[in-house]
Design an enzyme around this catalytic site. Structure first.
Site, mmCIF file in Angstrom:
data_model
loop_
_atom_site.group_PDB
_atom_site.id
_atom_site.type_symbol
_atom_site.label_atom_id
_atom_site.label_comp_id
_atom_site.label_asym_id
_atom_site.label_seq_id
_atom_site.Cartn_x
_atom_site.Cartn_y
_atom_site.Cartn_z
ATOM 1 N N CYS A 42 38.642 38.161 45.775
ATOM 2 C CA CYS A 42 39.423 39.156 45.037
ATOM 3 C C CYS A 42 39.105 39.097 43.534
ATOM 4 C CB CYS A 42 40.905 38.973 45.347
ATOM 5 S SG CYS A 42 41.855 40.435 44.929
ATOM 6 N N GLU A 69 41.896 34.029 53.365
ATOM 7 C CA GLU A 69 42.825 32.911 53.575
ATOM 8 C C GLU A 69 44.147 33.337 54.205
ATOM 9 O OE1 GLU A 69 41.987 34.347 50.800
ATOM 10 O OE2 GLU A 69 43.454 34.212 49.196
ATOM 11 N N HIS A 96 41.329 39.116 51.244
ATOM 12 C CA HIS A 96 41.754 37.699 51.251
ATOM 13 C C HIS A 96 41.501 37.038 52.621
ATOM 14 C CE1 HIS A 96 43.719 37.469 47.310
ATOM 15 N NE2 HIS A 96 43.893 38.771 47.483
#
Ligand code: XMP
Length: 517
Positions: free
Chosen positions: A86, A174, A172
């Site tokens: 990001c 994660e 993202h």
């Protein structure tokens, strides 16, 4: 213990801690540092790769956090394999001459579908179209020279240089809402040739071996079987360390706990139970309440109080070392304590921790020095300690002394915060919210203000109630209690004759630390 393989640079995204957790779940150790601390850390550490986190900044903000200078991406032979996530991707692109804009049409928040170049090793084994979680206002609209797009949605979703050495992902990986996120991070770890180094069993063995080796050397040197002192508090770190050391040291392990006068209600009893469940037979409790109070009450400055605490703490341990003829002392100090007390080489001093850098006459060993709290909790589980230990919230060594702020410590004020802490903890338990909270802090603020009780003016103290959520205590989010809990806590605490106000503190760390001092 092995070197840390991945450095995560924290640009302030709410998801940064999750990156660390996913890597641990993938079996790889990482460290999370803010950009300012990176250069010093890299001067003495060699990670295999670096991940740049997201952020709520735009690269166009005047105060936007920059790349640390040791990550000179303009140099062709930049030695680090880098993945920007990001903001991390936007920063890399911007720094290398790409364009980052805030277009009106293709801002992405929430779920988005991306099309991946599955020939790229980052996306190996992943379907071409997949759902991801995006949360960005800015977007990379043109790539730096030498870079190509490897994923797209409404714009460029990922980029790479020719050597697959610098990569960026706009979404993202994660976050669990990114379906293949874990696989993407695993692919990145494979590109960096990371090996699994996070195994609780291996860590336990390596701690035992480190201590065994020192003990054998000392025994050889002196010809006498040596004793080892371990400072215990009943908390997760020292209890876990005790349970790891008992099988190696047996009766030579002398556990020392200090009743500092700054313990919470019932804590000494809990300590005895916890240390016993770790298999410890030799536990000695030193009552040093008077000495601590006398010295700490000399000052109201947070650092000076910590200094006074530390001096008394050191003196007591030196006495015990002599008494038990110990050849070294072991402590459950964690990476966070060492980093924040400025002893890790890379970090500035945030606060003096009571048990770091004490320079005893004998060797001072910190076997958990590279670990974070969540990792120690895993070790505790592997040692089959009860959940009351591995789920236990931390409490600082200097205890309630750090929770009397701006006014001198006294027996009466210690008792006031002790009871206030118990009151709040009981209410939190009653509402079954304790599992949502990583740490509770109830502090007495020594600023008098006016209140009215029983139609009479009272000029009294305030209490601050602070609960935080965190994985590793390097960063934390303030916890928002429900209104009914806020009301119940406020009512219960202002029943005390000297308390007229209750403040709730939700400031994140940074900028505020967990404790007030
Ligand atoms: P801060 O306030 O630095 O705290 O955000 C992070 C974590 O460390 C604990 N803490 C300490 N623990 N000795 C300790 O054993 C200390 O001197 C100390 N200072 C802070 C704090 O309670 C939190 O869990």
């Amino acid at each position: 213990m092995n070197n840390i393989q991945i450095l995560i640079i924290d640009y302030g995204s709410q998801y940064t801690l999750i990156i660390g957790r996913i890597l641990r779940e993938l079996g790889v150790r990482s460290i999370i540092l803010p950009p300012k601390k990176v250069d010093k850390w890299l001067a003495s550490n060699t990670p295999k790769a670096i991940i740049l986190s997201g952020s709520n900044y735009s690269v166009h903000n005047e105060d936007a956090p920059d790349l640390p200078s040791s990550l000179d991406i303009s140099v062709k032979e930049n030695k680090y394999l880098i993945l920007g996530i990001c903001y991390g991707m936007q920063l890399l692109a911007y720094k290398m001459g790409g364009e980052v804009e805030r277009p009106l049409s293709n801002r992405e928040y929430g779920p988005a579908e991306v099309t991946l170049d599955t020939k790229h090793p980052l996306f190996k084994g992943i379907p071409e179209k997949t759902e991801v979680w995006a949360s960005h206002g800015d977007t990379v609209v043109s790539l730096p020279v030498g870079f190509s797009p490897i994923a797209s949605s409404s714009g460029i979703s990922a980029m790479t240089d020719k050597e697959n050495h610098i990569m960026g992902i706009q979404f993202h990986p994660e976050v669990t809402d990114t379906k293949e996120g874990k696989k993407i991070l695993q692919n990145f770890l494979d590109l960096a040739s990371c090996v699994k180094d996070w195994s609780a069993t291996d860590l336990i063995f390596s701690i035992q071996n480190e201590v065994k080796e020192i003990l054998n050397n000392k025994t050889k040197e002196t010809g006498i079987v040596q004793n080892v002192i371990l400072g215990v508090s009943g908390g997760v770190d020292s209890t876990t360390l005790a349970s790891i050391l008992v099988p190696v040291l047996k009766e030579r392990l002398i556990c020392v706990a200090i009743d500092t006068g700054g313990l919470r209600e019932g804590e000494l009893e809990e300590l005895k139970i916890n240390v016993k469940s770790a298999g410890v037979e030799n536990l000695f409790i030193i009552d040093a309440k008077d000495e601590f109070i006398e010295n700490i009450s000399k000052t109201i400055d947070g650092e000076d109080k910590r200094g006074e605490f530390r001096n008394v703490y050191k003196r007591i341990f030196e006495e015990q070392i002599k008494k038990y003829n110990a050849s070294f002392i072991v402590q459950g100090t964690l990476a966070t304590d060492i980093i924040e007390s400025g002893k890790a080489g890379e970090s500035v001093m945030i606060k003096t921790h009571h048990n770091v850098g004490l320079s005893f006459e004998v060797e001072d060993l910190h076997p958990l020095r590279n670990l974070f709290k969540y990792e120690v909790r895993e070790l505790a589980r592997s040692m089959n300690l009860p959940s009351s230990i591995y789920e236990r919230n931390p409490f600082p060594g200097p205890g309630l002394y750090l929770r009397i702020v701006g006014t001198p410590v006294s027996l009466e004020r210690l008792e006031l915060v002790r009871q206030a802490d118990k009151t709040v903890a009981d209410i939190i338990k009653k509402y079954k919210t304790e599992k949502e909270i990583s740490q509770l802090v109830v502090a007495l603020l020594g600023v008098n203000s006016v209140g009215v009780k029983g139609d009479e003016r009272v000029y009294g103290y305030s209490l601050a109630v602070r609960a935080v959520q965190t994985v590793d205590f390097m960063t934390a989010k303030g916890y928002y209690f429900k209104e009914e809990i806020v009301n119940e806590i406020t009512n219960a605490l202002t029943k005390h004759k000297d308390i007229v106000r209750v403040f709730f503190d939700m400031t994140p760390k940074p900028p505020a630390t967990t404790e007030f001092e």
